[in-house]
Design a protein around this motif. Structure first.
Motif, PDB file in Angstrom:
ATOM      1  N   VAL A   5      41.804  47.322  35.055  1.00  0.00           N
ATOM      2  CA  VAL A   5      42.638  46.140  35.303  1.00  0.00           C
ATOM      3  C   VAL A   5      43.311  46.266  36.672  1.00  0.00           C
ATOM      4  CG1 VAL A   5      44.611  44.780  34.509  1.00  0.00           C
ATOM      5  CG2 VAL A   5      42.983  45.699  32.845  1.00  0.00           C
ATOM      6  N   LYS A   6      43.831  47.447  36.985  1.00  0.00           N
ATOM      7  CA  LYS A   6      44.440  47.655  38.305  1.00  0.00           C
ATOM      8  C   LYS A   6      43.404  47.457  39.404  1.00  0.00           C
ATOM      9  CE  LYS A   6      48.103  50.874  37.011  1.00  0.00           C
ATOM     10  NZ  LYS A   6      48.634  52.231  37.228  1.00  0.00           N
ATOM     11  N   LYS A  11      41.233  44.214  43.894  1.00  0.00           N
ATOM     12  CA  LYS A  11      40.113  43.484  44.484  1.00  0.00           C
ATOM     13  C   LYS A  11      40.473  42.024  44.751  1.00  0.00           C
ATOM     14  CE  LYS A  11      36.237  46.259  42.961  1.00  0.00           C
ATOM     15  NZ  LYS A  11      35.017  46.323  42.163  1.00  0.00           N
ATOM     16  N   LEU A  12      41.327  41.458  43.887  1.00  0.00           N
ATOM     17  CA  LEU A  12      41.750  40.074  44.072  1.00  0.00           C
ATOM     18  C   LEU A  12      42.843  39.962  45.127  1.00  0.00           C
ATOM     19  CD1 LEU A  12      41.875  38.900  40.334  1.00  0.00           C
ATOM     20  CD2 LEU A  12      40.115  38.396  42.043  1.00  0.00           C
ATOM     21  N   GLY A  13      43.403  41.083  45.532  1.00  0.00           N
ATOM     22  CA  GLY A  13      44.454  41.083  46.550  1.00  0.00           C
ATOM     23  C   GLY A  13      45.780  40.544  46.040  1.00  0.00           C
ATOM     24  N   LEU A  14      46.039  40.767  44.756  1.00  0.00           N
ATOM     25  CA  LEU A  14      47.258  40.241  44.145  1.00  0.00           C
ATOM     26  C   LEU A  14      48.240  41.350  43.790  1.00  0.00           C
ATOM     27  CD1 LEU A  14      45.592  37.765  41.622  1.00  0.00           C
ATOM     28  CD2 LEU A  14      46.669  37.184  43.799  1.00  0.00           C
ATOM     29  N   LEU A  46      41.097  40.163  30.027  1.00  0.00           N
ATOM     30  CA  LEU A  46      39.647  40.350  30.086  1.00  0.00           C
ATOM     31  C   LEU A  46      38.947  39.075  30.559  1.00  0.00           C
ATOM     32  CD1 LEU A  46      37.482  42.469  29.575  1.00  0.00           C
ATOM     33  CD2 LEU A  46      37.311  41.615  27.244  1.00  0.00           C
ATOM     34  N   ASN A  47      39.422  37.928  30.109  1.00  0.00           N
ATOM     35  CA  ASN A  47      38.832  36.653  30.539  1.00  0.00           C
ATOM     36  C   ASN A  47      38.920  36.485  32.054  1.00  0.00           C
ATOM     37  OD1 ASN A  47      38.147  35.960  27.931  1.00  0.00           O
ATOM     38  ND2 ASN A  47      39.896  34.613  27.628  1.00  0.00           N
ATOM     39  N   VAL A  48      40.052  36.876  32.633  1.00  0.00           N
ATOM     40  CA  VAL A  48      40.219  36.786  34.084  1.00  0.00           C
ATOM     41  C   VAL A  48      39.228  37.727  34.765  1.00  0.00           C
ATOM     42  CG1 VAL A  48      41.788  37.212  36.015  1.00  0.00           C
ATOM     43  CG2 VAL A  48      42.637  36.110  33.935  1.00  0.00           C
ATOM     44  N   MET A  49      39.102  38.938  34.232  1.00  0.00           N
ATOM     45  CA  MET A  49      38.190  39.916  34.818  1.00  0.00           C
ATOM     46  C   MET A  49      36.746  39.397  34.787  1.00  0.00           C
ATOM     47  SD  MET A  49      39.839  43.432  33.349  1.00  0.00           S
ATOM     48  CE  MET A  49      38.759  44.539  34.273  1.00  0.00           C
TER      49      MET A  49
END
Length: 87
Positions: A5-6, A11-14, A46-49
């Motif tokens: 998750v981290k 990777k998303l830069g958030l 998980l859905n976001v991933m």
């Protein structure tokens, strides 16, 4: 060992805060997952991933491996300092 998750958030830069706000994820559930208190990655996370190209089964597998590794690290830490008392 990387927490999946981290890794996704990086990777998303958030930031963690931006991730939970943008994807409407409970802060408590998110923190519980980051600390390894959940048995698996919660569905909302998980859905976001998966939206961002992660394989669901592989992400869960990596989380379980990280979770086990994390506990082993915590158990090994006191053993590493045993016998090192101050003179």
């Amino acid at each position: 060992m990387n927490h999946p998750v981290k890794e996704c958030i990086q990777k998303l830069g958030l930031t963690h805060r931006a991730f939970v706000v943008l994807y409407d994820i409970s802060w408590e559930r998110f923190r519980s997952c980051l600390y390894g208190y959940t048995d698996s990655i919660p569905r909302a996370i998980l859905n976001v991933m998966v939206q961002h190209g992660y394989d669901e089964q592989e992400a869960q597998r990596q989380y379980l491996l990280w979770r086990k590794w994390s506990v082993q690290q915590k158990l090994a830490a006191p053993a590493a300092t045993e016998g090192r008392g101050h003179p």
